[in-house]
Design an enzyme around this catalytic site. Structure first.
Site, PDB file in Angstrom:
ATOM      1  CB  CYS A 154      13.138 -38.142   6.687  1.00 19.71           C
ATOM      2  SG  CYS A 154      11.404 -38.570   6.903  1.00 19.71           S
ATOM      3  CB  CYS A 210      37.942 -46.991   7.901  1.00 19.28           C
ATOM      4  SG  CYS A 210      36.324 -46.272   8.249  1.00 19.28           S
TER       5      CYS A 210
END
Length: 328
Positions: free
Chosen positions: A201, A256
């Site tokens: 985080c 991708c």
């Protein structure tokens, strides 16, 4: 522009007429106009300064001239407003725009659902369109929460010391911990959230704009176009199929061009001009072998596409500590 007493001060400019058509046309018992939205079953409390002074608790002290807590551009009374269950009033258009845009970066987060004042979810069942949007978001949230709790166990993180330390903010809060530590992305093809690795985080970058949505493909959808490695699991199907990064020994989050898997670190390098896709295999990092490899498995040389198979089965069948994800 209108015969309603609530709109007696509205001019005929197109923008003002447009707002008027979306605004509540009722007058309140106190004699002041309602600043809510058209069609609401229950009007907003009066936002007139004199009425607010008489009972400030009902509007949390908010008045018609106070800035909308989302746009901070105009007063609450300058555009149709709504009061979520938390009690903090904002413009309908502002909260709808915020909600429809969803999360700001590739990683799914839910701060956009929160009231900017108190951070509670901005639930407003009295507004049908907003309520439907929030319902869809809640379904995604519940799906991710279930997947995150399952993944927490598979990764062994349910035994983390932070969950057992009374002084830690995650003490006895496994759901909150799972949603903080585990990253989920929305698959461009199947529109389902998929696991993308561990994330601290302290290092989350939720506002990235340098990405393309069609590069985010889950393992199940990617497996239809890629050869090499296990593409299915007899027990768990394609739900937990994962791929390694083509360019290093890390788990991939990005898919991708319909051909190439990247981990977060390698994807950022590619986007910044360090074109890993143009490098030869000899120019890529060499895997040290199963014992030293972060993936703890034998795989083809970096430069080739490879499926790691079902992460759940791999973790459950191994006695080694589950591999860590490199997302620096």
């Amino acid at each position: 522009a209108s015969s309603s007493p609530a709109f007696r001060n509205v001019c005929k400019k197109p923008d003002c007429v447009s707002l008027m058509e979306k605004a509540c046309d009722k007058m309140l018992a106190c004699g002041h106009p309602c600043f809510g939205f058209r069609g609401e079953k229950t009007c907003l409390p009066c936002l007139n300064e004199d009425c607010v002074k008489k009972n400030s608790a009902i509007t949390k002290g908010q008045k018609e001239d106070d800035y909308c807590p989302i746009c901070y551009t105009t007063g609450i009374g300058d555009s149709p407003a709504v009061m979520p269950e938390c009690g903090h009033i904002c413009h309908v258009d502002c909260i709808m725009s915020r909600i429809k845009k969803r999360w700001p970066g590739p990683r799914i987060t839910f701060s956009f659902c929160e009231c900017p004042v108190c951070r509670k979810w901005a639930v407003a069942p009295q507004h049908p369109v907003l309520a439907q949007e929030m319902k869809l978001i809640k379904e995604t949230f519940d799906d991710i929460k279930k997947k995150a709790m399952d993944r927490l166990k598979y990764e062994g993180l349910d035994k983390d010391k932070r969950l057992q330390d009374p002084a830690d903010k995650f003490y006895n809060k496994p759901e909150e911990y799972a949603l903080t530590r585990l990253s989920y992305y929305m698959c461009f093809k199947c529109k389902k959230p998929y696991f993308g690795g561990l994330k601290s985080c302290e290092n989350v970058n939720e506002g990235r704009g340098d990405y393309k949505e069609d590069d985010l493909i889950c393992g199940a959808c990617a497996s239809t176009n890629i050869k090499g490695g296990s593409m299915d699991c007899k027990m768990h199907g394609k739900e937990f199929i994962e791929f390694k990064c083509r360019f290093c020994c890390s788990v991939a989050q990005w898919f991708c061009w319909g051909t190439t898997h990247f981990c977060e670190s390698c994807h950022q390098k590619q986007c910044k001009g360090d074109y890993l896709s143009k490098k030869t295999k000899d120019q890529l990092p060499k895997c040290p072998g199963p014992e030293g490899c972060a993936l703890k498995t034998k795989h083809p040389p970096n430069g080739d596409e490879y499926s790691l198979g079902c992460s759940v089965c791999r973790t459950l069948s191994s006695h080694v500590k589950p591999f860590q994800f490199h997302l620096n």
